[in-house]
Design a protein around this motif. Structure first.
Motif, PDB file in Angstrom:
ATOM      1  N   ASP A 374       0.815  -1.212   0.000  1.00 54.80           N
ATOM      2  CA  ASP A 374       0.000   0.000   0.000  1.00 54.80           C
ATOM      3  C   ASP A 374       0.849   1.263   0.000  1.00 54.80           C
ATOM      4  O   ASP A 374       0.471   2.280   0.574  1.00 54.80           O
ATOM      5  N   GLY A 375       2.020   1.194  -0.617  1.00 53.64           N
ATOM      6  CA  GLY A 375       2.840   2.386  -0.768  1.00 53.64           C
ATOM      7  C   GLY A 375       3.667   2.764   0.440  1.00 53.64           C
ATOM      8  O   GLY A 375       4.340   3.808   0.423  1.00 53.64           O
ATOM      9  N   ALA A 376       3.660   1.968   1.493  1.00 54.41           N
ATOM     10  CA  ALA A 376       4.439   2.287   2.689  1.00 54.41           C
ATOM     11  C   ALA A 376       5.912   1.916   2.479  1.00 54.41           C
ATOM     12  O   ALA A 376       6.256   1.143   1.573  1.00 54.41           O
ATOM     13  N   VAL A 377       6.789   2.497   3.303  1.00 53.84           N
ATOM     14  CA  VAL A 377       8.213   2.167   3.265  1.00 53.84           C
ATOM     15  C   VAL A 377       8.677   1.910   4.701  1.00 53.84           C
ATOM     16  O   VAL A 377       8.147   2.481   5.654  1.00 53.84           O
ATOM     17  N   ALA A 378       9.655   1.027   4.820  1.00 51.46           N
ATOM     18  CA  ALA A 378      10.206   0.688   6.135  1.00 51.46           C
ATOM     19  C   ALA A 378      11.707   0.941   6.118  1.00 51.46           C
ATOM     20  O   ALA A 378      12.389   0.650   5.122  1.00 51.46           O
ATOM     21  N   PHE A 379      12.200   1.479   7.215  1.00 50.72           N
ATOM     22  CA  PHE A 379      13.632   1.735   7.376  1.00 50.72           C
ATOM     23  C   PHE A 379      14.135   0.949   8.580  1.00 50.72           C
ATOM     24  O   PHE A 379      13.491   0.925   9.643  1.00 50.72           O
ATOM     25  N   LEU A 380      15.275   0.294   8.388  1.00 49.64           N
ATOM     26  CA  LEU A 380      15.925  -0.473   9.446  1.00 49.64           C
ATOM     27  C   LEU A 380      17.248   0.204   9.785  1.00 49.64           C
ATOM     28  O   LEU A 380      18.068   0.486   8.892  1.00 49.64           O
ATOM     29  N   PHE A 381      17.456   0.465  11.065  1.00 52.29           N
ATOM     30  CA  PHE A 381      18.675   1.113  11.551  1.00 52.29           C
ATOM     31  C   PHE A 381      19.415   0.117  12.452  1.00 52.29           C
ATOM     32  O   PHE A 381      18.891  -0.291  13.493  1.00 52.29           O
ATOM     33  N   GLU A 382      20.624  -0.250  12.026  1.00 49.15           N
ATOM     34  CA  GLU A 382      21.417  -1.224  12.777  1.00 49.15           C
ATOM     35  C   GLU A 382      22.756  -0.601  13.148  1.00 49.15           C
ATOM     36  O   GLU A 382      23.470  -0.074  12.286  1.00 49.15           O
ATOM     37  N   ASP A 383      23.081  -0.663  14.408  1.00 46.04           N
ATOM     38  CA  ASP A 383      24.359  -0.148  14.889  1.00 46.04           C
ATOM     39  C   ASP A 383      25.434  -1.204  14.629  1.00 46.04           C
ATOM     40  O   ASP A 383      25.466  -2.255  15.268  1.00 46.04           O
ATOM     41  N   ILE A 384      26.302  -0.918  13.655  1.00 43.70           N
ATOM     42  CA  ILE A 384      27.363  -1.866  13.308  1.00 43.70           C
ATOM     43  C   ILE A 384      28.726  -1.318  13.727  1.00 43.70           C
ATOM     44  O   ILE A 384      29.752  -1.713  13.160  1.00 43.70           O
ATOM     45  N   THR A 385      28.717  -0.432  14.715  1.00 42.81           N
ATOM     46  CA  THR A 385      29.981   0.160  15.169  1.00 42.81           C
ATOM     47  C   THR A 385      30.957  -0.908  15.632  1.00 42.81           C
ATOM     48  O   THR A 385      32.147  -0.903  15.254  1.00 42.81           O
ATOM     49  N   ALA A 386      30.474  -1.861  16.459  1.00 46.04           N
ATOM     50  CA  ALA A 386      31.351  -2.921  16.955  1.00 46.04           C
ATOM     51  C   ALA A 386      31.847  -3.792  15.810  1.00 46.04           C
ATOM     52  O   ALA A 386      33.031  -4.188  15.773  1.00 46.04           O
ATOM     53  N   GLU A 387      30.958  -4.086  14.857  1.00 45.03           N
ATOM     54  CA  GLU A 387      31.347  -4.911  13.721  1.00 45.03           C
ATOM     55  C   GLU A 387      32.393  -4.192  12.859  1.00 45.03           C
ATOM     56  O   GLU A 387      33.371  -4.803  12.423  1.00 45.03           O
ATOM     57  N   ILE A 388      32.181  -2.896  12.638  1.00 42.65           N
ATOM     58  CA  ILE A 388      33.145  -2.133  11.851  1.00 42.65           C
ATOM     59  C   ILE A 388      34.487  -2.068  12.566  1.00 42.65           C
ATOM     60  O   ILE A 388      35.559  -2.219  11.959  1.00 42.65           O
ATOM     61  N   SER A 389      34.442  -1.870  13.889  1.00 44.95           N
ATOM     62  CA  SER A 389      35.691  -1.816  14.666  1.00 44.95           C
ATOM     63  C   SER A 389      36.426  -3.146  14.595  1.00 44.95           C
ATOM     64  O   SER A 389      37.658  -3.188  14.438  1.00 44.95           O
ATOM     65  N   LEU A 390      35.682  -4.227  14.707  1.00 38.21           N
ATOM     66  CA  LEU A 390      36.291  -5.547  14.629  1.00 38.21           C
ATOM     67  C   LEU A 390      36.881  -5.783  13.248  1.00 38.21           C
ATOM     68  O   LEU A 390      37.988  -6.337  13.109  1.00 38.21           O
ATOM     69  N   THR A 391      36.140  -5.359  12.220  1.00 35.92           N
ATOM     70  CA  THR A 391      36.638  -5.537  10.851  1.00 35.92           C
ATOM     71  C   THR A 391      37.912  -4.740  10.637  1.00 35.92           C
ATOM     72  O   THR A 391      38.874  -5.236  10.032  1.00 35.92           O
ATOM     73  N   ARG A 392      37.906  -3.510  11.136  1.00 34.00           N
ATOM     74  CA  ARG A 392      39.103  -2.682  10.990  1.00 34.00           C
ATOM     75  C   ARG A 392      40.283  -3.283  11.740  1.00 34.00           C
ATOM     76  O   ARG A 392      41.425  -3.282  11.250  1.00 34.00           O
ATOM     77  N   ARG A 393      39.993  -3.795  12.937  1.00 39.11           N
ATOM     78  CA  ARG A 393      41.069  -4.396  13.717  1.00 39.11           C
ATOM     79  C   ARG A 393      41.603  -5.646  13.017  1.00 39.11           C
ATOM     80  O   ARG A 393      42.818  -5.898  12.973  1.00 39.11           O
TER      81      ARG A 393
END
Length: 528
Positions: A374-393
């Motif tokens: 019906d024309g609606a939109v959904a947004f998902l917000f995920e905090d990936i700070t720890a994942e990004i830090s781990l990836t960088r490390r």
């Protein structure tokens, strides 16, 4: 013989008393009404519409009265059918008829015509009811037979329609009494009183008065649950319309709808509980781009107050507030920001929006936009700070490890258990002129050995290395000297690593390559 005077007086008195008594008895006999039978009552008015009832049973009627009674609903007592037919025209008929035996005579005037009367007389336990439709004491109104036949046909059609309707239809008077009902209503009313062999008239009232109050059509139907005596609960939607002094009511069984709504409500509650426990923030905007659903995680991730989210802000208001809270990437200017948000909405509508937001606070959010029905939109917000830090490390550790092996003078190449090159160091690339990272596909052990053979003199070490890496022979640490085509000597070593990996290392034995001579051709013909 002459009687004494007193005897003559006594005789005159006796004779006079006898004559008076006889005269009184004769007068009483002449003036007293004779006991009438049902046939005698009918013979007085064969051309009228006359009904003779004994309690609720019709014991006789004129032909016209029988035709009228035959138009009533079937499956009911004679008196109940009489009430169905005449009740709407004479609203207080059922209220007053119970006092006929005491009153002796009763009279009703039709609600639709003041000249139409209904008379009732009590004759020794029988009720004689006469319908008088004469106008100014004249003859009965003559009705065209074709018109009458058409009206009777229409009446049969309407009665058949209402009796076969799958929903309840009935009419109620101002005092709440049922004046008419279809077969579905009568069937349901009979379930409340299963001990009654013959349905009574008027039918029982089964819905509370508040549920059948006449309302404007805009108010819509009311929903009510009926606790039926056979241990079932049924839900009905009731619509009522005021027509004159009566209320026309409709009731539709909606058990299936109620069950579906209960299942949907339970499903929504389950989703709500699930959303409430998700660590990912959820925001759903309807087709007007107003926030209609969010979970507690969105409040934590966006730092927006719950009061603001409950007020159903628009998508742009929501994003503007995020910008004020520094919860979106810092734009160069406001125009760029609005253009980015417009692209965000379009991407979410198409289901293609997915970005990592590096926030000024140092956090990183993975934001996804997806279309909804019906024309609606959904947004998902995920905090990936720890994942990004781990990836960088992890990337930093990999770069450090690569830098360490690149600093080694020994040339190293590592193969995976299936023989694919896993890594090399800088010394290997310099020694062999081979860099697996520059190839489009995976480089395997057979490709590397072919290159080694092309750059060296024949040696059994290469076949040994192939069997070692592929696991054909025992994986035992071993070494062997090999000479390159330029005369440089190498110490080659095979080492097993954990996880089925294999490492081949090359240490230079000759500090400088030997100048090419005729004795050192680039390739040696093994067949020769």
């Amino acid at each position: 013989m002459q009687l004494p005077d007193y005897k003559i007086v006594l005789l005159v008195i006796v004779v006079s008393f006898a004559a008076t008594t006889f005269a009184l008895l004769l007068l009483s006999a002449l003036t007293a009404p004779a006991k009438k039978t049902a046939r005698a009552l009918l013979s007085e008015a064969m051309n009228e519409c006359v009904f003779i009832f004994d309690d609720e049973t019709l014991i006789d009627a004129t032909p016209r009265a029988r035709r009228i009674l035959a138009t009533g609903p079937r499956g009911m007592s004679d008196w109940a059918r009489f009430g169905v037919i005449f009740g709407p025209r004479f609203p207080d008929l059922s209220d007053k008829i119970g006092g006929l035996a005491e009153a002796g005579q009763l009279q009703w005037t039709s609600a639709d015509s003041p000249v139409v009367k209904l008379y009732a007389e009590w004759w020794d336990g029988l009720a004689r009811i006469v319908l008088d439709e004469r106008i100014s004491d004249g003859p009965l109104v003559d009705i065209d037979r074709q018109s009458l036949a058409a009206m009777e046909e229409e009446l049969d059609t309407l009665r058949g329609t209402t009796d076969h309707a799958p929903f309840l239809v009935w009419k109620q008077a101002v005092n709440g009494q049922i004046t008419w009902a279809n077969q579905a209503y009568l069937t349901l009313a009979a379930r409340f009183y299963p001990d009654e062999d013959v349905p009574t008239w008027p039918p029982r009232v089964i819905f509370p008065p508040a549920a059948v109050k006449g309302d404007p059509p805009a108010e819509g139907p009311r929903r009510i649950a009926l606790d039926i005596p056979d241990k079932t609960v049924s839900w009905y939607e009731i619509s009522a319309r005021q027509i004159g002094n009566e209320t026309l009511c409709f009731a539709d069984l909606v058990n299936g709808t109620v069950r579906a709504e209960d299942a949907l409500r339970s499903f929504v509650q389950t989703l709500t509980k699930t959303f409430a426990q998700l660590p990912i923030g959820l925001a759903i905007f309807d087709r007007k781009r107003q926030l209609v659903l969010f979970n507690p995680a969105l409040t934590d991730l966006s730092s927006l107050p719950a009061e603001f989210l409950i007020s159903k802000p628009t998508l742009y208001s929501f994003l503007d507030r995020l910008r004020e809270k520094r919860m979106v990437p810092e734009p160069k200017d406001y125009k760029t920001w609005r253009d980015q948000m417009a692209e965000l909405e379009v991407g979410a509508t198409n289901g293609t929006f997915e970005e990592n937001w590096a926030l000024p606070t140092g956090q990183t959010y993975h934001v996804t936009g997806r279309p909804h029905p019906d024309g609606a939109v959904a947004f998902l917000f995920e905090d990936i700070t720890a994942e990004i830090s781990l990836t960088r490390r992890f990337r930093s550790d990999l770069e450090l490890g690569q830098a360490i092996i690149d600093s080694l003078a020994e040339a190293i190449i590592v193969f995976s258990p299936n023989g694919v090159v896993a890594t090399t160091n800088a010394a290997f690339v310099r020694l062999w002129g081979l860099d697996p990272d520059t190839t489009f596909g995976d480089m395997v052990i057979s490709d590397v050995i072919a290159h080694w053979k092309n750059k060296s003199l024949p040696s059994a070490f290469w076949d040994l290395a192939l069997r070692f890496v592929t696991g054909q022979d025992g994986r035992i640490d071993c070494s062997k000297d090999v000479m390159l085509s330029n005369g440089q000597n190498l110490q080659c070593r095979l080492r097993p690593l954990s996880g089925g990996f294999s490492m081949v290392s090359f240490a230079t034995l000759s500090p400088e390559p030997v100048e090419k001579t005729a004795a050192w051709p680039d390739r040696v013909n093994i067949d020769a």
